[in-house]
Design a protein around this motif. Structure first.
Motif, mmCIF file in Angstrom:
data_model
loop_
_atom_site.group_PDB
_atom_site.id
_atom_site.type_symbol
_atom_site.label_atom_id
_atom_site.label_comp_id
_atom_site.label_asym_id
_atom_site.label_seq_id
_atom_site.Cartn_x
_atom_site.Cartn_y
_atom_site.Cartn_z
ATOM 1 N N SER A 156 6.204 -24.428 27.527
ATOM 2 C CA SER A 156 5.065 -24.454 26.606
ATOM 3 C C SER A 156 4.171 -23.255 26.900
ATOM 4 O O SER A 156 4.374 -22.548 27.900
ATOM 5 N N GLY A 157 3.184 -23.070 26.038
ATOM 6 C CA GLY A 157 2.284 -21.934 26.204
ATOM 7 C C GLY A 157 1.548 -21.972 27.539
ATOM 8 O O GLY A 157 1.393 -20.957 28.213
ATOM 9 N N LEU A 158 1.094 -23.177 27.909
ATOM 10 C CA LEU A 158 0.323 -23.271 29.154
ATOM 11 C C LEU A 158 1.215 -23.013 30.371
ATOM 12 O O LEU A 158 0.786 -22.408 31.357
ATOM 13 N N MET A 209 1.625 -19.403 30.643
ATOM 14 C CA MET A 209 0.417 -18.840 31.252
ATOM 15 C C MET A 209 0.480 -18.968 32.776
ATOM 16 O O MET A 209 0.219 -18.008 33.515
ATOM 17 N N HIS A 213 -8.736 -19.359 26.227
ATOM 18 C CA HIS A 213 -8.207 -20.725 26.372
ATOM 19 C C HIS A 213 -8.986 -21.473 27.452
ATOM 20 O O HIS A 213 -9.304 -20.908 28.497
ATOM 21 N N ASP A 247 -6.221 -13.984 26.354
ATOM 22 C CA ASP A 247 -5.831 -15.314 25.875
ATOM 23 C C ASP A 247 -6.710 -15.736 24.709
ATOM 24 O O ASP A 247 -7.688 -16.447 24.889
ATOM 25 N N LEU A 248 -6.365 -15.316 23.530
ATOM 26 C CA LEU A 248 -7.184 -15.664 22.372
ATOM 27 C C LEU A 248 -6.674 -16.967 21.757
ATOM 28 O O LEU A 248 -5.637 -16.973 21.100
ATOM 29 N N SER A 249 -7.437 -18.046 21.977
ATOM 30 C CA SER A 249 -6.976 -19.364 21.555
ATOM 31 C C SER A 249 -7.802 -19.889 20.383
ATOM 32 O O SER A 249 -7.306 -20.002 19.265
ATOM 33 N N ASP A 264 -1.557 -13.122 25.447
ATOM 34 C CA ASP A 264 -1.055 -14.470 25.148
ATOM 35 C C ASP A 264 -1.228 -14.688 23.647
ATOM 36 O O ASP A 264 -2.344 -14.874 23.158
ATOM 37 N N SER A 305 0.002 -17.149 21.802
ATOM 38 C CA SER A 305 0.419 -18.514 21.425
ATOM 39 C C SER A 305 0.104 -18.838 19.965
ATOM 40 O O SER A 305 0.987 -19.248 19.208
ATOM 41 N N HIS A 306 -1.162 -18.650 19.578
ATOM 42 C CA HIS A 306 -1.527 -19.004 18.203
ATOM 43 C C HIS A 306 -1.036 -17.971 17.194
ATOM 44 O O HIS A 306 -0.958 -18.256 15.990
ATOM 45 N N SER A 361 3.281 -19.822 23.051
ATOM 46 C CA SER A 361 3.973 -20.932 22.376
ATOM 47 C C SER A 361 4.826 -20.446 21.213
ATOM 48 O O SER A 361 4.461 -19.489 20.532
ATOM 49 N N HIS A 420 5.548 -22.598 18.667
ATOM 50 C CA HIS A 420 5.479 -23.702 17.694
ATOM 51 C C HIS A 420 4.148 -23.769 16.941
ATOM 52 O O HIS A 420 3.779 -24.829 16.432
ATOM 53 N N LYS A 421 3.409 -22.672 16.908
ATOM 54 C CA LYS A 421 2.132 -22.714 16.176
ATOM 55 C C LYS A 421 2.323 -21.925 14.870
ATOM 56 O O LYS A 421 2.798 -22.499 13.905
HETATM 57 C C1 LIG Z 1 -3.826 -18.616 24.264
HETATM 58 C C2 LIG Z 1 -3.158 -19.915 24.500
HETATM 59 N N1 LIG Z 1 -2.440 -20.091 25.615
HETATM 60 C C3 LIG Z 1 -1.818 -21.266 25.887
HETATM 61 C C4 LIG Z 1 -1.905 -22.317 25.030
HETATM 62 C C5 LIG Z 1 -1.225 -23.614 25.372
HETATM 63 O O1 LIG Z 1 -0.035 -23.735 24.657
HETATM 64 P P1 LIG Z 1 0.852 -25.074 24.721
HETATM 65 O O2 LIG Z 1 0.069 -26.119 24.030
HETATM 66 O O3 LIG Z 1 2.118 -24.654 24.047
HETATM 67 O O4 LIG Z 1 1.070 -25.388 26.173
HETATM 68 C C6 LIG Z 1 -2.628 -22.191 23.852
HETATM 69 C C7 LIG Z 1 -2.749 -23.312 22.937
HETATM 70 O O5 LIG Z 1 -3.525 -23.348 22.052
HETATM 71 C C8 LIG Z 1 -3.260 -20.952 23.573
HETATM 72 O O6 LIG Z 1 -3.957 -20.780 22.467
#
Ligand SMILES: Cc1ncc(COP(=O)(O)O)c(C=O)c1O
Length: 436
Positions: free
Chosen positions: A98-100, A103, A128, A173-175, A202, A204-205, A229, A231-232
């Motif tokens: 997963s994204g986390l 990370m 994040h 890490d722009l979440s 990162d 992910s989004h 990630s 899957h977003k």
């Molecule tokens: C920048 C960033 N890193 C990590 C994550 C975590 O991803 P995951 O939910 O796939 O573990 C997110 C989730 O929004 C994210 O925006």
């Protein structure tokens, strides 16, 4: 066998059946989620889901987990080549779940030893929530880059921060963000400090928008690595990838990965390869551009109907999501989300969106609606349905029927399974699975 056990399993299967039925009738606008195709999902229910795969060099003498041999070809001969092509990076690691976890792996591999500093983005600018805490758990010192408003980083301050703290890694890490990072400007600001800090973005989004080509590519902008990630905005299974053009970095990431992840879920990497094929076959640039155009158009139509999203002055969004402080329009966010839910529309309520001072707000996105076949032209109708629900202008069940009719009228975007050769083999595979 006890009746109780049987009835528990029946209830469980009924719940899954309801979930499937609902998923087909509802409009899911949660920006962290997406819809994978039946083709991409097929591997998840097959034997590949029980296997370990370590022999990535396909050395005939190293199959000490030989049961994965056939399915492993999907990862090495489909998933990795397609993702190398999509990321335009020679080295792609698909072993984080997963994204986390990606990370954690990057912070561990590139963050330096305990006591070393890592810079990431302050949550007030969309960083994040977990990055700083995760860095501290790994013994790293966390320093946060911030900016003048919820949507921007102060680039001069970033250069000064990097020069002062000499981090081993800047983790971008722009979440919670409505607008993408200007990766070129940010990387230039980091390099201007004249240190050897590595830069990881990162995405992910933003994965689908970067791989589709609608927003600038962090590696082209000079970042050392990127990941996140799948899957977003990217319509893959729940998993993650890390990509780099630097063989040395790839080796460092690979080494940390071996020590942090043993079972990387082979079935999911097979599904990821099939999703990547779907993505490539269905006009990735068009999909990624339509996401941004749809988010902006939906923002304008919501505003016209009395439910204005944030950042009107910047066109509401530069990505896939919109934030709406519905209380300003007279309906608190919890009530608005409940009404939307009853009307068949799923959104988030969040209390930590930048610039909202802790006020609960709706977060909604368009990536999954476009995956299930809606187009930019549908956004006025989506705005109608959303505002009818939030302001209770129509009964929820009437709106829910309308939403279900819209879903039924649209054909999901990912359609490789319609290709006759693919359809035939899928039928055979399914028959064999059920016969087994
Ligand atoms: C920048 C960033 N890193 C990590 C994550 C975590 O991803 P995951 O939910 O796939 O573990 C997110 C989730 O929004 C994210 O925006």
């Amino acid at each position: 066998m006890s009746d109780r056990l049987i009835s528990d399993v029946v209830s469980a299967l009924e719940a899954l059946t309801r979930q499937e039925r609902e998923a087909q009738r509802r409009l899911n606008m949660i920006p962290s989620e997406n819809h994978t195709s039946p083709l991409a999902r097929i591997a998840l229910g097959l034997d590949s889901g029980h296997r370990y795969f370590f022999n990535t060099s396909n050395d005939p003498n190293s199959w000490n987990f030989p049961a994965a041999r056939e399915a492993s070809r999907v990862e090495t001969e489909l998933t990795l080549p397609l993702l190398r092509r999509l990321t335009r990076a020679e080295h792609v690691n698909v072993r984080t779940l997963s994204g986390l976890q990606a990370m954690a792996l990057v912070l561990s591999a590139l963050g330096g030893g305990p006591g070393t500093t890592v810079i990431s983005i302050h949550a007030d600018q969309g960083g994040h929530y977990a990055t700083a805490g995760l860095a501290r758990r790994l013994g790293l010192t966390s320093v946060l880059a911030s900016g003048p408003d919820p949507h921007s980083l102060d680039l001069d301050a970033l250069t000064t921060l990097v020069a002062r703290h000499r981090p081993s890694l800047v983790y971008l890490d722009l979440s919670h963000a409505l607008f993408p990072l200007d990766a070129e400007a940010v990387v230039a600001a980091i390099r201007a400090a004249g240190t050897s800090a590595r830069v990881h973005v990162d995405i992910s989004h933003w994965m689908g928008l970067v791989l589709g080509g609608a927003i600038p590519h962090p590696l082209d902008a000079g970042a050392d690595s990127m990941g996140g990630s799948t899957h977003k905005t990217f319509p893959g299974p729940q998993h993650a990838l890390i990509a780099t053009r630097d063989a040395h970095l790839a080796a460092e990431i690979g080494l940390a990965q071996q020590e942090m992840i043993s079972n990387h879920h082979l079935a999911v990497t097979c599904a990821l390869g099939l999703a990547a094929a779907e993505f490539l076959a269905a006009d990735p640039l068009g999909y990624s551009r339509q996401i941004i155009a749809s988010a902006r158009l939906l923002g304008a139509h919501l505003a016209e109907r009395g439910l204005p999203p944030e950042a009107a002055e910047r066109g509401y969004s530069g990505g896939h999501q919109l934030w709406v402080d519905s209380a300003r329009a007279g309906v608190d966010a919890d009530t608005a989300a409940r009404r939307l839910d009853e009307a068949g529309i799923s959104v988030n309520v969040l209390t930590d969106l930048p610039g909202m001072q802790g006020r609960p707000a709706l977060r909604l996105g368009v990536a999954e609606p476009l995956s299930v076949g809606l187009t930019t032209d549908d956004m006025p109708l989506v705005a109608d349905l959303v505002t009818a629900a939030v302001f209770a202008r129509r009964p929820a069940d009437v709106i829910a029927e309308h939403v279900a009719a819209l879903r039924a009228a649209r054909v999901p975007r990912w359609r490789l399974a319609d290709q006759p050769q693919i359809a035939t083999i899928l039928r055979r595979l399914t028959a064999q699975e059920y016969a087994a």
